[in-house]
Write an enzyme that holds these catalytic residues in place. Structure first.
Site, PDB file in Angstrom:
ATOM      1  N   ARG A 109      19.842  -2.019   9.249  1.00 22.05           N
ATOM      2  CA  ARG A 109      20.500  -1.740  10.523  1.00 22.05           C
ATOM      3  C   ARG A 109      21.405  -3.097  11.050  1.00 22.05           C
ATOM      4  O   ARG A 109      22.366  -2.729  11.886  1.00 22.05           O
ATOM      5  CB  ARG A 109      19.318  -1.808  11.585  1.00 22.05           C
TER       6      ARG A 109
ATOM      7  N   LYS B  98       4.822  20.182  10.664  1.00 23.35           N
ATOM      8  CA  LYS B  98       4.372  20.988  11.799  1.00 23.35           C
ATOM      9  C   LYS B  98       5.514  21.802  12.581  1.00 23.35           C
ATOM     10  O   LYS B  98       6.481  21.230  12.636  1.00 23.35           O
ATOM     11  CB  LYS B  98       3.523  20.254  12.890  1.00 23.35           C
TER      12      LYS B  98
ATOM     13  N   GLY C 230      13.078  11.042  10.393  1.00 25.90           N
ATOM     14  CA  GLY C 230      11.817  10.733   9.820  1.00 25.90           C
ATOM     15  C   GLY C 230      11.645  10.581   8.495  1.00 25.90           C
ATOM     16  O   GLY C 230      12.634   9.893   7.744  1.00 25.90           O
TER      17      GLY C 230
ATOM     18  N   GLY D 131      14.702   9.655  16.123  1.00 21.46           N
ATOM     19  CA  GLY D 131      14.684  10.540  17.343  1.00 21.46           C
ATOM     20  C   GLY D 131      16.012  10.917  17.844  1.00 21.46           C
ATOM     21  O   GLY D 131      15.885  11.860  18.236  1.00 21.46           O
TER      22      GLY D 131
HETATM   23  P1  AMP Z   1       7.823  15.558   9.239  1.00 15.81           P
HETATM   24  O1  AMP Z   1       7.682  14.173   9.770  1.00 15.81           O
HETATM   25  O2  AMP Z   1       7.395  16.621  10.031  1.00 15.81           O
HETATM   26  O3  AMP Z   1       9.201  15.768   8.729  1.00 15.81           O
HETATM   27  O4  AMP Z   1       6.709  16.024   8.009  1.00 15.81           O
HETATM   28  C1  AMP Z   1       6.762  15.199   6.660  1.00 15.81           C
HETATM   29  C2  AMP Z   1       5.432  15.251   6.170  1.00 15.81           C
HETATM   30  O5  AMP Z   1       4.915  16.587   5.861  1.00 15.81           O
HETATM   31  C3  AMP Z   1       5.281  14.475   4.948  1.00 15.81           C
HETATM   32  O6  AMP Z   1       4.752  13.540   4.896  1.00 15.81           O
HETATM   33  C4  AMP Z   1       5.001  15.468   3.779  1.00 15.81           C
HETATM   34  O7  AMP Z   1       3.836  15.044   2.967  1.00 15.81           O
HETATM   35  C5  AMP Z   1       4.397  16.703   4.880  1.00 15.81           C
HETATM   36  N1  AMP Z   1       4.236  18.063   4.106  1.00 15.81           N
HETATM   37  C6  AMP Z   1       5.016  18.813   3.668  1.00 15.81           C
HETATM   38  N2  AMP Z   1       4.761  19.894   3.119  1.00 15.81           N
HETATM   39  C7  AMP Z   1       3.476  19.889   3.420  1.00 15.81           C
HETATM   40  C8  AMP Z   1       2.548  20.818   3.166  1.00 15.81           C
HETATM   41  N3  AMP Z   1       2.516  21.961   2.498  1.00 15.81           N
HETATM   42  N4  AMP Z   1       1.050  20.504   3.587  1.00 15.81           N
HETATM   43  C9  AMP Z   1       0.763  19.500   4.252  1.00 15.81           C
HETATM   44  N5  AMP Z   1       1.757  18.468   4.382  1.00 15.81           N
HETATM   45  C10 AMP Z   1       3.126  18.773   3.843  1.00 15.81           C
END
Ligand code: AMP
Length: 398
Positions: free
Chosen positions: A37, A198, A356, A379
């Site tokens: 940064r 999610k 992220g 964000g």
């Molecule tokens: P996000 O912060 O929402 O982009 O989520 C990223 C996280 O999703 C990472 O830590 C991954 O390990 C997790 N992830 C990706 N695919 C899966 C899956 N099939 N089951 C559980 N966690 C997952």
């Protein structure tokens, strides 16, 4: 959208520029442990110095909540900044008032001062006009080089831009240009890849994207929710079963808007999430047992996604396709990322990623430098992907 850059600024010589930067760097025991940064702020600072301006840097650090918290001082950043800049950097114990004015009065043309954490004042996060006015008294012009803070309407990111002639800094300009090329005015066809854990955290993002993209590949844990919503057996996988209706609504909306949704065709499953765990690949729709977890997309899904990449001129990517932190469940993310990088290097694709874990996943695949642009803005990047106006950017628009 159009915004003013430093190239539009009238003579800068002898002027004082208040430059909002993002110096919210990782620190341990009063030492900067990661200086990306700081590095991204250098081109703007140098451009202003070269033009003979005085540079007063405004930044926040951590969350002092309007109090002076000594452990959240920006002072430790000064040494690193001096090294990167190859020039002295003064420090002012306060970002407004007599202390800041005295240091600035003593600064030669081309000099740089870092002002103490703006969040030591409650007026910063409240976007208090009186506090913004106190900041404005220090300078002749305002430069915002902190895209990552632009989703917040704070005094140093928004209020101040209304009080002084306001310009986008070099890093802000690069980021806005990349985002425009990816989603604002992209070359079609445009493909999106959205993965991650999610659906619930990415609802607004998915809804915005289906209205803008030609194709959207959904991967990671959130794909499980979509598969479940379509009656596919997902065993004991991570999923938000209560979001099944929402997932079906998004699929219907995509259809109505002409956005083709690509869900995994085959799935890599295992009973435990640990490095080197025994994994097998099944076609989506096969019966799974209650302890089977879907942890990655399989080779057929990867092949179809790389074909979709080849058929696209623009790609916007957020979120991994599997549990990329735990090999072998990184395979789909790594394979697709490498393919994207090769197409981008060949000049066939504009590829922008961010938000992220995406940055970490692209680094893990070794291709972060081969993308057209990788946003570390977190964000702010996600809110922009959600189609939300960013107050700090709006305030720069002309
Ligand atoms: P996000 O912060 O929402 O982009 O989520 C990223 C996280 O999703 C990472 O830590 C991954 O390990 C997790 N992830 C990706 N695919 C899966 C899956 N099939 N089951 C559980 N966690 C997952």
């Amino acid at each position: 959208m159009t915004f003013r850059t430093l190239d539009d600024a009238p003579s800068l010589a002898g002027k004082t520029a208040l430059v909002r930067v993002d110096f919210n760097v990782p620190m341990e025991g009063g030492k900067v442990t990661e200086d990306t940064r700081l590095r991204v702020a250098i081109p703007t600072i140098e451009k202003l110095r070269d033009a003979g301006a005085r540079v007063a840097l405004l930044a926040h650090f951590d969350r002092p909540k309007g109090q002076r918290v000594p452990s959240m001082s920006l002072r430790p950043v000064v040494d690193d900044l001096e090294m990167l800049l190859g020039a002295p950097v003064r420090f002012a114990e306060d970002c407004v008032g007599d202390e800041a004015k005295a240091v600035l009065a003593d600064l030669d043309a081309g000099g740089v001062v870092l002002l103490e954490n703006v969040r030591f004042h409650p007026g910063e996060e409240k976007n208090d006009p009186a506090f913004a006015k106190q900041l404005a008294e220090l300078g002749d012009l305002y430069v915002n080089d902190a895209f990552s803070a632009a989703h917040r309407a704070h005094a140093s990111t928004e209020g101040l831009a209304r009080l002084l002639p306001a310009y986008a800094g070099e890093s802000m300009r690069r980021e806005l240009d990349a985002l425009d090329a990816a989603l604002g005015n992209p070359q079609k066809p445009v493909l999106g890849i959205v993965g991650g854990a999610k659906v619930s955290t990415k609802l607004d993002l998915l809804k915005n994207l289906v209205g803008k993209l030609d194709r959207l590949a959904i991967g990671g844990g959130m794909a499980n929710t979509f598969l479940f919503a379509q009656g596919v057996d997902i065993g004991g996988s991570l999923a938000e079963k209560d979001m099944a209706d929402t997932a079906r609504e998004i699929l219907a909306e995509a259809k109505a808007r002409g956005c083709e949704i690509l869900l995994p065709l085959d799935l890599v499953i295992a009973t435990e999430v640990k490095p080197g765990a025994a994994a097998r690949t099944v076609a989506a729709g096969e019966a799974l047992s209650a302890d089977d977890k879907i942890l990655d997309a399989g080779p057929a899904s990867v092949a179809r996604l790389t074909e979709a990449v080849d058929a696209s001129k623009t790609l916007i990517w957020n979120g991994p396709l599997g549990v990329f932190e735990v090999p072998p469940f990184d395979a789909a993310t790594v394979a697709v990322a490498r393919h994207v990088a090769a197409r981008t290097k060949a000049g066939a694709l504009t590829a922008v990623g961010g938000g992220g874990d995406t940055v970490a996943a692209l680094h893990h695949a070794g291709v972060a430098d081969d993308m057209t642009f990788v946003s570390t803005a977190g964000g702010a990047f996600l809110e922009w992907m959600e189609g939300k106006p960013l107050p700090g950017v709006e305030a720069l628009s002309v």
